[in-house]
Design a protein around this motif. Structure first.
Motif, PDB file in Angstrom:
ATOM      1  N   MET A   1       0.646  -1.171  -0.145  1.00 15.49           N
ATOM      2  CA  MET A   1       0.209  -0.057  -0.055  1.00 15.49           C
ATOM      3  C   MET A   1       0.775   1.214  -0.030  1.00 15.49           C
ATOM      4  N   ASP A   2       0.425   2.192  -1.008  1.00 14.12           N
ATOM      5  CA  ASP A   2       1.421   3.487  -1.036  1.00 14.12           C
ATOM      6  C   ASP A   2       1.035   4.307   0.108  1.00 14.12           C
ATOM      7  N   ASP A   3       2.216   4.717   0.929  1.00 14.92           N
ATOM      8  CA  ASP A   3       1.986   5.533   2.054  1.00 14.92           C
ATOM      9  C   ASP A   3       1.240   6.716   1.827  1.00 14.92           C
ATOM     10  N   ASP A   4       1.151   7.345   0.626  1.00  9.67           N
ATOM     11  CA  ASP A   4       0.690   8.589   0.404  1.00  9.67           C
ATOM     12  C   ASP A   4      -0.870   8.424  -0.244  1.00  9.67           C
ATOM     13  N   SER A   5      -1.143   7.204  -0.155  1.00  8.27           N
ATOM     14  CA  SER A   5      -2.614   6.839  -0.935  1.00  8.27           C
ATOM     15  C   SER A   5      -3.793   7.188   0.402  1.00  8.27           C
ATOM     16  N   PRO A   6      -4.877   7.670  -0.255  1.00 12.92           N
ATOM     17  CA  PRO A   6      -6.008   7.867   0.828  1.00 12.92           C
ATOM     18  C   PRO A   6      -6.072   6.731   1.702  1.00 12.92           C
ATOM     19  N   ALA A   7      -6.242   5.492   1.191  1.00  9.44           N
ATOM     20  CA  ALA A   7      -6.237   4.227   2.133  1.00  9.44           C
ATOM     21  C   ALA A   7      -5.023   4.300   3.328  1.00  9.44           C
ATOM     22  N   ALA A   8      -3.966   4.551   2.671  1.00  5.42           N
ATOM     23  CA  ALA A   8      -2.886   4.490   3.748  1.00  5.42           C
ATOM     24  C   ALA A   8      -3.010   5.493   4.819  1.00  5.42           C
ATOM     25  N   ARG A   9      -3.356   6.803   4.525  1.00  6.65           N
ATOM     26  CA  ARG A   9      -3.640   7.880   5.354  1.00  6.65           C
ATOM     27  C   ARG A   9      -4.831   7.537   6.379  1.00  6.65           C
ATOM     28  N   TRP A  10      -5.796   6.853   5.986  1.00  5.37           N
ATOM     29  CA  TRP A  10      -6.793   6.444   6.700  1.00  5.37           C
ATOM     30  C   TRP A  10      -6.428   5.693   7.742  1.00  5.37           C
ATOM     31  N   GLU A  11      -5.682   4.614   7.320  1.00  6.96           N
ATOM     32  CA  GLU A  11      -5.185   3.541   8.335  1.00  6.96           C
ATOM     33  C   GLU A  11      -4.278   4.228   9.266  1.00  6.96           C
ATOM     34  N   GLN A  12      -3.531   5.182   9.061  1.00  5.00           N
ATOM     35  CA  GLN A  12      -2.385   5.571   9.979  1.00  5.00           C
ATOM     36  C   GLN A  12      -3.254   6.552  10.902  1.00  5.00           C
ATOM     37  N   ARG A  13      -4.391   7.101  10.568  1.00  6.02           N
ATOM     38  CA  ARG A  13      -5.103   8.008  11.603  1.00  6.02           C
ATOM     39  C   ARG A  13      -5.955   7.053  12.241  1.00  6.02           C
ATOM     40  N   THR A  14      -6.744   6.101  11.827  1.00  2.49           N
ATOM     41  CA  THR A  14      -7.547   5.179  12.719  1.00  2.49           C
ATOM     42  C   THR A  14      -7.044   4.031  13.276  1.00  2.49           C
TER      43      THR A  14
ATOM     44  N   VAL B   1     -15.366   2.331   4.950  1.00  6.70           N
ATOM     45  CA  VAL B   1     -14.700   3.306   4.186  1.00  6.70           C
ATOM     46  C   VAL B   1     -13.152   2.896   3.493  1.00  6.70           C
ATOM     47  N   ARG B   2     -12.702   1.780   4.215  1.00  8.81           N
ATOM     48  CA  ARG B   2     -11.728   1.110   3.632  1.00  8.81           C
ATOM     49  C   ARG B   2     -11.830   0.581   2.257  1.00  8.81           C
ATOM     50  N   TRP B   3     -13.123  -0.103   2.099  1.00  9.40           N
ATOM     51  CA  TRP B   3     -13.538  -0.583   1.051  1.00  9.40           C
ATOM     52  C   TRP B   3     -13.707   0.311  -0.209  1.00  9.40           C
ATOM     53  N   ARG B   4     -14.345   1.480   0.237  1.00  9.22           N
ATOM     54  CA  ARG B   4     -14.399   2.671  -0.764  1.00  9.22           C
ATOM     55  C   ARG B   4     -13.059   3.124  -1.284  1.00  9.22           C
ATOM     56  N   LEU B   5     -12.126   3.426  -0.365  1.00  6.86           N
ATOM     57  CA  LEU B   5     -10.827   3.994  -0.587  1.00  6.86           C
ATOM     58  C   LEU B   5     -10.100   2.883  -1.294  1.00  6.86           C
ATOM     59  N   SER B   6     -10.306   1.755  -1.346  1.00  5.53           N
ATOM     60  CA  SER B   6      -9.219   0.715  -1.779  1.00  5.53           C
ATOM     61  C   SER B   6      -9.587   0.772  -3.301  1.00  5.53           C
ATOM     62  N   GLY B   7     -10.836   1.035  -3.864  1.00  8.67           N
ATOM     63  CA  GLY B   7     -11.182   1.291  -5.271  1.00  8.67           C
ATOM     64  C   GLY B   7     -11.372  -0.262  -5.879  1.00  8.67           C
ATOM     65  N   GLN B   8     -11.078  -1.048  -5.082  1.00  9.70           N
ATOM     66  CA  GLN B   8     -11.092  -2.716  -5.591  1.00  9.70           C
ATOM     67  C   GLN B   8     -12.478  -3.280  -5.880  1.00  9.70           C
ATOM     68  N   GLY B   9     -13.708  -2.688  -5.428  1.00  8.85           N
ATOM     69  CA  GLY B   9     -14.950  -3.129  -5.667  1.00  8.85           C
ATOM     70  C   GLY B   9     -15.094  -4.467  -4.814  1.00  8.85           C
TER      71      GLY B   9
ATOM     72  N   PHE C   1     -12.055  -6.546  -2.782  1.00  8.76           N
ATOM     73  CA  PHE C   1     -11.576  -6.193  -1.628  1.00  8.76           C
ATOM     74  C   PHE C   1     -12.151  -7.183  -0.518  1.00  8.76           C
ATOM     75  N   VAL C   2     -12.908  -7.815  -0.823  1.00 12.68           N
ATOM     76  CA  VAL C   2     -13.380  -8.827   0.479  1.00 12.68           C
ATOM     77  C   VAL C   2     -12.558 -10.051   0.353  1.00 12.68           C
ATOM     78  N   PRO C   3     -12.145 -10.583  -0.651  1.00  6.18           N
ATOM     79  CA  PRO C   3     -11.164 -11.934  -0.675  1.00  6.18           C
ATOM     80  C   PRO C   3      -9.748 -11.440  -0.436  1.00  6.18           C
ATOM     81  N   THR C   4      -9.466 -10.423  -0.714  1.00 10.26           N
ATOM     82  CA  THR C   4      -8.180  -9.720  -0.399  1.00 10.26           C
ATOM     83  C   THR C   4      -7.856  -9.114   0.986  1.00 10.26           C
TER      84      THR C   4
END
Length: 218
Positions: A1-14, A63-71, A74-77
């Motif tokens: 996961m890219d440290d600058d991606s929205p998903a990474a920032r969300w994980e960092q904060r939460t 939120v993680r599902w939405r930010l991942s963009g994987q549709g 996301f569930v199996p991964t």
């Protein structure tokens, strides 16, 4: 996961607040299971806290599902994310992401891979054992023919199950109790395999390094 991606920032904060929330969830669940003489108002308060925290975990998952963009991929991964939403009592098992978040914040040196695996497996065993003992005891308490008559019996059963010893002196008799037991057996095998494999790898690297450092002909 890219440290600058929205998903990474969300994980960092939460990640840290959610880990603390998961400990509160486990404490509230333990109170409801063990404090049988607790006044109804406090039991209801614990129930409200459990529901509110579960909603919090579900929102985090969405939120993680939405930010991942994987549709739907996301569930199996992201199996652990999915499991802890269905079974929020297991949310404290997300220790590895928590460690990564803390390490990035403080810039401290990383532990070796072997130390991380062993530490994670040890903490996970304690948390899984406690959560499993609570869940099984809730199902077995008062069941006809149950051999698990106290929480101490449940802890003893969880320890023997996770260690793959399985004395058989205490065993669940309810259908859901046996489902939990099956999951704990699988978890115990996985954690034991992780520790054994990591320790064996560390021994091989240590002996190999000592062999390389010996002078020729010794």
């Amino acid at each position: 996961m890219d440290d600058d991606s929205p998903a990474a920032r969300w994980e960092q904060r939460t990640e840290i607040p959610l880990f603390m929330a998961s400990l509160v969830f486990m404490a509230a669940y333990a109170i409801r299971v063990l404090a049988v003489s607790l006044p109804n108002v406090w039991r209801d308060l614990c129930g409200v806290a459990l529901l509110a925290l579960w909603v919090l975990f579900a929102v985090d998952y969405a939120v993680r599902w939405r930010l991942s963009g994987q549709g739907l991929r996301f569930v199996p991964t992201h199996v652990l994310h999915t499991v802890v939403v269905v079974l929020p009592l297991l949310r404290p098992l997300r220790i590895v992401p928590l460690y990564d978040v803390v390490q990035r914040r403080h810039g401290q040196p990383r532990l070796s891979l072997h130390a991380r695996v062993i530490a994670y497996a040890g903490l996970s065993t304690v948390l899984l054992g406690f959560a499993g003992a609570l869940a099984v005891y809730q199902q077995e308490r008062g069941a006809p023919g149950a051999s698990m008559r106290s929480f101490g019996d449940a802890v003893w059963w969880a320890a023997s199950t996770l260690s793959t010893v399985g004395y058989g002196d205490i065993a669940p008799v309810t259908p859901f109790g046996r489902v939990i037991a099956t999951g704990m057996m699988a978890g115990g095998l996985a954690l034991l395999g992780a520790v054994t494999g990591s320790f064996s790898s560390w021994l091989m690297q240590t002996f190999s390094r000592e062999g390389d450092e010996r002078p020729p002909g010794s």
